[in-house]
Design a protein around this motif. Structure first.
Motif, PDB file in Angstrom:
ATOM      1  N   THR A 145      14.780  -1.009  -8.790  1.00  0.00           N
ATOM      2  CA  THR A 145      14.437  -0.092  -9.885  1.00  0.00           C
ATOM      3  C   THR A 145      13.518  -0.782 -10.872  1.00  0.00           C
ATOM      4  OG1 THR A 145      16.587   1.006  -9.641  1.00  0.00           O
ATOM      5  CG2 THR A 145      15.389   1.396 -11.681  1.00  0.00           C
ATOM      6  N   ALA A 146      13.840  -2.017 -11.215  1.00  0.00           N
ATOM      7  CA  ALA A 146      13.003  -2.791 -12.124  1.00  0.00           C
ATOM      8  C   ALA A 146      11.623  -3.049 -11.532  1.00  0.00           C
ATOM      9  CB  ALA A 146      13.685  -4.119 -12.455  1.00  0.00           C
ATOM     10  N   VAL A 147      11.583  -3.340 -10.242  1.00  0.00           N
ATOM     11  CA  VAL A 147      10.304  -3.597  -9.570  1.00  0.00           C
ATOM     12  C   VAL A 147       9.425  -2.353  -9.599  1.00  0.00           C
ATOM     13  CG1 VAL A 147       9.231  -4.022  -7.333  1.00  0.00           C
ATOM     14  CG2 VAL A 147      11.122  -5.456  -8.094  1.00  0.00           C
ATOM     15  N   ALA A 148       9.998  -1.194  -9.276  1.00  0.00           N
ATOM     16  CA  ALA A 148       9.213   0.043  -9.277  1.00  0.00           C
ATOM     17  C   ALA A 148       8.637   0.327 -10.659  1.00  0.00           C
ATOM     18  CB  ALA A 148      10.089   1.212  -8.813  1.00  0.00           C
ATOM     19  N   MET A 149       9.425   0.090 -11.701  1.00  0.00           N
ATOM     20  CA  MET A 149       8.940   0.294 -13.071  1.00  0.00           C
ATOM     21  C   MET A 149       7.847  -0.712 -13.435  1.00  0.00           C
ATOM     22  SD  MET A 149      12.518   0.995 -15.071  1.00  0.00           S
ATOM     23  CE  MET A 149      13.468   2.494 -14.812  1.00  0.00           C
ATOM     24  N   GLY A 199       0.814  -1.209   0.000  1.00  0.00           N
ATOM     25  CA  GLY A 199       0.000   0.000   0.000  1.00  0.00           C
ATOM     26  C   GLY A 199       0.847   1.259   0.000  1.00  0.00           C
ATOM     27  N   ASP A 200       1.484   1.560   1.142  1.00  0.00           N
ATOM     28  CA  ASP A 200       2.321   2.761   1.213  1.00  0.00           C
ATOM     29  C   ASP A 200       3.761   2.483   0.801  1.00  0.00           C
ATOM     30  OD1 ASP A 200       2.949   1.220   3.411  1.00  0.00           O
ATOM     31  OD2 ASP A 200       3.171   2.921   4.781  1.00  0.00           O
ATOM     32  N   HIS A 201       4.116   1.212   0.563  1.00  0.00           N
ATOM     33  CA  HIS A 201       5.447   0.858   0.094  1.00  0.00           C
ATOM     34  C   HIS A 201       5.415  -0.520  -0.560  1.00  0.00           C
ATOM     35  CE1 HIS A 201       5.424  -1.259   4.001  1.00  0.00           C
ATOM     36  NE2 HIS A 201       6.291  -2.084   3.434  1.00  0.00           N
ATOM     37  N   LEU A 202       6.484  -0.848  -1.244  1.00  0.00           N
ATOM     38  CA  LEU A 202       6.664  -2.182  -1.815  1.00  0.00           C
ATOM     39  C   LEU A 202       7.690  -2.940  -0.985  1.00  0.00           C
ATOM     40  CD1 LEU A 202       6.984  -1.274  -5.617  1.00  0.00           C
ATOM     41  CD2 LEU A 202       4.907  -1.957  -4.386  1.00  0.00           C
ATOM     42  N   PHE A 203       7.429  -4.206  -0.742  1.00  0.00           N
ATOM     43  CA  PHE A 203       8.381  -5.076  -0.063  1.00  0.00           C
ATOM     44  C   PHE A 203       8.983  -5.982  -1.134  1.00  0.00           C
ATOM     45  CE2 PHE A 203       8.913  -9.080   2.694  1.00  0.00           C
ATOM     46  CZ  PHE A 203      10.223  -8.740   3.023  1.00  0.00           C
ATOM     47  N   LYS A 257       7.199   8.395  -7.418  1.00  0.00           N
ATOM     48  CA  LYS A 257       8.161   8.109  -6.357  1.00  0.00           C
ATOM     49  C   LYS A 257       7.686   6.876  -5.603  1.00  0.00           C
ATOM     50  CE  LYS A 257       9.515  12.941  -5.589  1.00  0.00           C
ATOM     51  NZ  LYS A 257       9.606  14.043  -4.595  1.00  0.00           N
ATOM     52  N   THR A 258       8.578   5.923  -5.387  1.00  0.00           N
ATOM     53  CA  THR A 258       8.206   4.665  -4.755  1.00  0.00           C
ATOM     54  C   THR A 258       9.103   4.380  -3.565  1.00  0.00           C
ATOM     55  OG1 THR A 258       7.550   3.795  -6.926  1.00  0.00           O
ATOM     56  CG2 THR A 258       7.809   2.210  -5.143  1.00  0.00           C
ATOM     57  N   ASP A 259       8.488   4.137  -2.412  1.00  0.00           N
ATOM     58  CA  ASP A 259       9.228   3.705  -1.222  1.00  0.00           C
ATOM     59  C   ASP A 259       9.294   2.184  -1.226  1.00  0.00           C
ATOM     60  OD1 ASP A 259       9.641   6.272  -0.165  1.00  0.00           O
ATOM     61  OD2 ASP A 259       7.645   6.294   0.723  1.00  0.00           O
ATOM     62  N   ILE A 260      10.488   1.665  -1.015  1.00  0.00           N
ATOM     63  CA  ILE A 260      10.698   0.223  -1.091  1.00  0.00           C
ATOM     64  C   ILE A 260      11.434  -0.260   0.153  1.00  0.00           C
ATOM     65  CG2 ILE A 260      11.803  -1.643  -2.382  1.00  0.00           C
ATOM     66  CD1 ILE A 260      11.437   0.049  -4.900  1.00  0.00           C
ATOM     67  N   LYS A 261      10.946  -1.332   0.725  1.00  0.00           N
ATOM     68  CA  LYS A 261      11.623  -1.973   1.846  1.00  0.00           C
ATOM     69  C   LYS A 261      12.241  -3.282   1.358  1.00  0.00           C
ATOM     70  CE  LYS A 261       8.935  -0.009   5.667  1.00  0.00           C
ATOM     71  NZ  LYS A 261      10.073   0.796   6.144  1.00  0.00           N
ATOM     72  N   VAL A 262      13.507  -3.483   1.716  1.00  0.00           N
ATOM     73  CA  VAL A 262      14.216  -4.722   1.412  1.00  0.00           C
ATOM     74  C   VAL A 262      14.725  -5.292   2.731  1.00  0.00           C
ATOM     75  CG1 VAL A 262      14.852  -4.017  -0.924  1.00  0.00           C
ATOM     76  CG2 VAL A 262      16.349  -3.418   0.988  1.00  0.00           C
ATOM     77  N   LEU A 263      15.317  -6.447   2.704  1.00  0.00           N
ATOM     78  CA  LEU A 263      15.787  -7.065   3.943  1.00  0.00           C
ATOM     79  C   LEU A 263      16.815  -6.195   4.663  1.00  0.00           C
ATOM     80  CD1 LEU A 263      16.197 -10.819   2.917  1.00  0.00           C
ATOM     81  CD2 LEU A 263      14.250  -9.714   4.036  1.00  0.00           C
ATOM     82  N   GLY A 264      17.564  -5.381   3.885  1.00  0.00           N
ATOM     83  CA  GLY A 264      18.615  -4.566   4.477  1.00  0.00           C
ATOM     84  C   GLY A 264      18.235  -3.139   4.794  1.00  0.00           C
ATOM     85  N   GLY A 265      16.972  -2.763   4.579  1.00  0.00           N
ATOM     86  CA  GLY A 265      16.588  -1.395   4.908  1.00  0.00           C
ATOM     87  C   GLY A 265      15.624  -0.784   3.908  1.00  0.00           C
ATOM     88  N   ASP A 266      15.726   0.535   3.751  1.00  0.00           N
ATOM     89  CA  ASP A 266      14.791   1.290   2.914  1.00  0.00           C
ATOM     90  C   ASP A 266      15.513   1.919   1.724  1.00  0.00           C
ATOM     91  OD1 ASP A 266      12.798   0.714   4.765  1.00  0.00           O
ATOM     92  OD2 ASP A 266      13.162   2.566   5.894  1.00  0.00           O
TER      93      ASP A 266
END
Length: 260
Positions: free
Chosen positions: A204-208, A180-184, A221-230
């Protein structure tokens, strides 16, 4: 032979960086690079980079995967090498440098720990079943996945990376859950042959892919969370081409040392 190195990480994506600005890159030893990246018998890293001089740019980035082989563009590696260049006094707050996929512009925070890296424009996205396939400097497969926290990224990602379609050249496999407010996002990376804590060209590919999936256009603009942070990804999209693409996130020195 002694090798002075610096260990950097960008959202958990970690790299060995070596200053080679005193001359052209030489004495390439892929077996040594693989050993240095090994997490039991070496320094441990997702990749290794050399920074060298270039007559037309501030510097040139040379990237090798954890398997010791030359790699395609690494986004988080690009952000880390910008921070490294600032540490070395090669740049101040902005830079234009050369990587394997061409020139890149980047800007860095005053404390040197946050880098906005401009990525290549992208005008082609294809489908493989329900998944999206595109190249953001490295080839990526993007699949939507529910309950991603408990998903077996290693097994499922490896199966896709080595299937009949992609086995010869390899592909990075990204799984994304829309929160919703970010992609995991979680990624299985070729060359590392494992899940990594982050992948810059991957997010980058995921956001596109998600912008296309949602039929979004304009400045995104896309906020993304990964295992190592934001991480943040921003771009302009007119429904055909992604331009003004920026990968933004932390790039921090972990430690420095010497291998003998």
């Amino acid at each position: 032979m002694k090798i002075n190195f610096f260990k950097y990480q960008g959202a958990g994506n970690d790299f060995i960086l070596i200053d080679h600005t005193d001359g052209p890159l030489k004495n390439i030893d892929n077996q040594l690079f693989e050993q240095l990246c090994h997490r039991r018998f070496g320094v441990g890293a997702d990749g290794l980079m050399f920074i060298t001089k270039h007559e037309d740019y501030d510097f040139e980035m040379h990237y090798f995967n954890a398997d010791g082989k030359p790699g395609s563009m690494c986004g988080n590696g690009g952000r880390c090498i910008v921070a490294f260049a600032k540490q070395l006094g090669i740049i101040d707050r902005e830079t234009n440098f050369l990587a394997v996929d061409g020139p890149h512009y980047a800007r860095i925070s005053e404390n040197g720990e946050w880098v906005d890296l401009q990525m290549i424009d992208v005008d082609t996205i294809t489908k493989d079943g329900e998944a999206y396939v595109l190249n953001t400097g490295s080839p990526h497969y993007v699949a939507l996945q529910s309950d991603l926290k408990d998903f077996d990224v290693f097994i499922e990602g490896k199966e896709i990376r080595y299937n009949a379609t992609y086995a010869e050249k390899g592909i990075n496999v990204n799984f994304v859950e829309d929160k919703g407010d970010h992609l995991f996002v979680r990624t299985y990376e070729r060359g590392v042959e494992d899940e990594t804590y982050a992948c810059g060209t991957g997010v980058t590919a995921v956001a596109m892919a998600m912008a296309k999936h949602k039929n979004q256009t304009g400045h995104i603009k896309t906020d993304i969370k990964v295992l190592g942070g934001d991480i943040k990804v921003a771009f302009d999209y007119d429904g055909k081409t992604f331009t003004n693409v920026f990968l933004c996130g932390p790039a921090k020195l972990v430690f420095e040392g010497e291998v003998v």
